[in-house]
Design an enzyme around this catalytic site. Structure first.
Site, mmCIF file in Angstrom:
data_model
loop_
_atom_site.group_PDB
_atom_site.id
_atom_site.type_symbol
_atom_site.label_atom_id
_atom_site.label_comp_id
_atom_site.label_asym_id
_atom_site.label_seq_id
_atom_site.Cartn_x
_atom_site.Cartn_y
_atom_site.Cartn_z
ATOM 1 N N SER A 261 33.984 85.279 39.303
ATOM 2 C CA SER A 261 33.002 84.212 39.449
ATOM 3 C C SER A 261 31.588 84.710 39.095
ATOM 4 O O SER A 261 31.396 85.273 38.031
ATOM 5 C CB SER A 261 33.100 83.669 40.875
ATOM 6 N N HIS A 404 40.259 78.419 41.591
ATOM 7 C CA HIS A 404 39.230 79.438 41.422
ATOM 8 C C HIS A 404 39.454 80.574 42.431
ATOM 9 O O HIS A 404 39.221 80.395 43.626
ATOM 10 C CB HIS A 404 37.884 78.747 41.673
#
Ligand code: GCU
Length: 424
Positions: A261, A404
């Site tokens: 990320s 994610h």
């Protein structure tokens, strides 16, 4: 206390800015827009880059400078006389004796005790030394990456207060993202450090963390292009590598830097700046990371600068609303890592990070990798691959099914990738 108040003040300011109504993100491929990507093999004076020499002597330095000046802030130098490394503790019988844990403190401004980065390093006992390693920053403290009670609890109170992390009860709660045993079983060391040891993750106008150490290197850098937080984290990764270089059991010339990320944005920038990183993994890094900025899909340059103004330098904000004028796109950040191996990964449900844009970036870095004599992205087709079917070669890509995250599936691919390019 003053520092904490600062944090709350600027934290509140950031919240207020992000409360300004944002445009709805686009998730329709048909509305992602049309754009022309800058050609990594054409220099800004229009000349063609046709040899490795052209790339290394001219185009690469030019692009590196542009990414620094216009987006992340220029990477500062380091005063090596102020760096110090101390092994604080060692546990030679981690994981039932199969590995050794070390806790090493990296002092950035010795003899001052702060700022510093505490590294937790796990080295396989049985493997032939020196071993290759993975280096990964974590989000909530080293004690959250593994449940072993031996591991010290992160004592960075400023960061812990700002993120509301309460040490003890969170021991091991992020361990799925850091599979120590799986990694040491494959003959690799794993080193991790808390990212906010380097720079707390909120907008304080570049006052806290390592920023004060940059002042001597920034005298000639315009304010609008000075190191932002992603640059600070990337700089810290290079200092962690300096620390790994002092450990005889680790082969610091075979370190893969991994980030998820915002830290996957950081690893690309770290790998672009520091050629000592042997390979780079950027996991679900999205906007400002691997994803192409010119695509209007998921997070955009507008939304990221609104929500996380401190990640990028002030100059980057001037491109909001005129993204086509950016003198680069993110495929060229990946190209700056060439010819070293780079792995870009997406997750199928992580549309905010634009999986297609992440793939296209990797794909469009290929010409530079080919120019430098590698197989680049190999036989991959120009369209994104099926889920869970990794493609490519020295530039590699997968789109994992799911959300994610940084999972065991992702690590299994990174281990195979390192086996292919970094094992002797
Ligand atoms: C937010 C942000 C992303 C970032 C992510 C993360 O979602 O918009 O750009 O990658 O946080 O770092 O977790």
């Amino acid at each position: 206390m003053t520092k904490l108040l600062y944090g709350l003040f600027f934290g509140a300011a950031a919240l207020f800015t992000s409360a300004v109504p944002a445009q709805e993100p686009n998730y329709d491929e048909a509305a992602a827009g049309t754009y022309v990507l800058p050609d990594p093999l054409t220099a800004s004076d229009g000349s063609a880059v046709t040899t490795p020499d052209d790339w290394f002597a001219k185009r690469r330095p030019e692009l590196l400078e542009l990414f620094g000046r216009e987006m992340y802030g220029v990477m500062p130098g380091v005063d090596r006389s102020r760096l110090a490394f101390e092994t604080l503790r060692t546990d030679p019988v981690a994981f039932d004796g199969k590995a050794t844990f070390k806790e090493m403190r990296v002092y950035f401004d010795a003899p001052n005790p702060a700022p510093k980065l505490d590294l937790l390093i796990c080295i396989p006992n049985g493997a032939e030394k020196p071993v290759p390693a993975f280096l990964v920053l974590n989000f909530q403290g080293n004690h959250t990456t593994c449940s072993d009670p031996w591991i010290s609890i992160s004592d960075n109170t400023e960061a812990i207060h700002t993120r509301g992390v309460d040490g003890r009860e969170r021991r091991g709660h992020k361990k799925d993202r850091y599979p120590f045993e799986m990694i040491v079983d494959r003959g690799y060391a794993l080193a991790t450090g808390f990212y906010e040891d380097i720079d707390p993750d909120f907008d304080d106008q570049r006052r806290n963390g390592v920023h004060p150490l940059f002042a001597p290197f920034e005298r000639d850098v315009p304010e609008e292009s000075r190191a932002a937080t992603i640059t600070a984290w990337a700089w810290g990764l290079s200092r962690a590598l300096d620390g790994l270089e002092t450990i005889p059991e680790i082969d610091a010339s075979r370190v893969t830097v991994v980030g998820h990320s915002r830290l996957g944005k950081t690893t690309l920038w770290a790998g672009a700046n520091d050629p000592r990183f042997a390979a780079v993994v950027s996991n679900d890094s999205g906007c400002g990371g691997a994803a192409l900025t010119r695509r209007n899909f998921g997070e955009t340059i507008e939304s990221i600068n609104r929500a996380f103004p401190h990640w990028f330098c002030p100059k980057y904000k001037t491109y909001v609303g005129r993204v086509g004028e950016l003198p680069f796109d993110q495929h060229e950040l990946i190209a700056l890592i060439a010819p070293r191996p780079v792995y870009v990964a997406s997750a199928s449900e992580d549309l905010w990070a634009d999986p297609t844009g992440e793939f296209l970036s990797a794909y469009n870095a290929d010409p530079v990798y080919r120019l430098l004599g590698t197989e680049g992205i190999g036989e991959a087709a120009p369209d994104p691959p099926e889920a869970d079917a990794p493609v490519g070669a020295v530039v590699r890509y997968h789109r994992r099914t799911g959300k994610h995250d940084l999972t065991e599936y992702d690590w299994a691919q990174y281990l195979d990738f390192a086996d292919r390019y970094l094992q002797r």
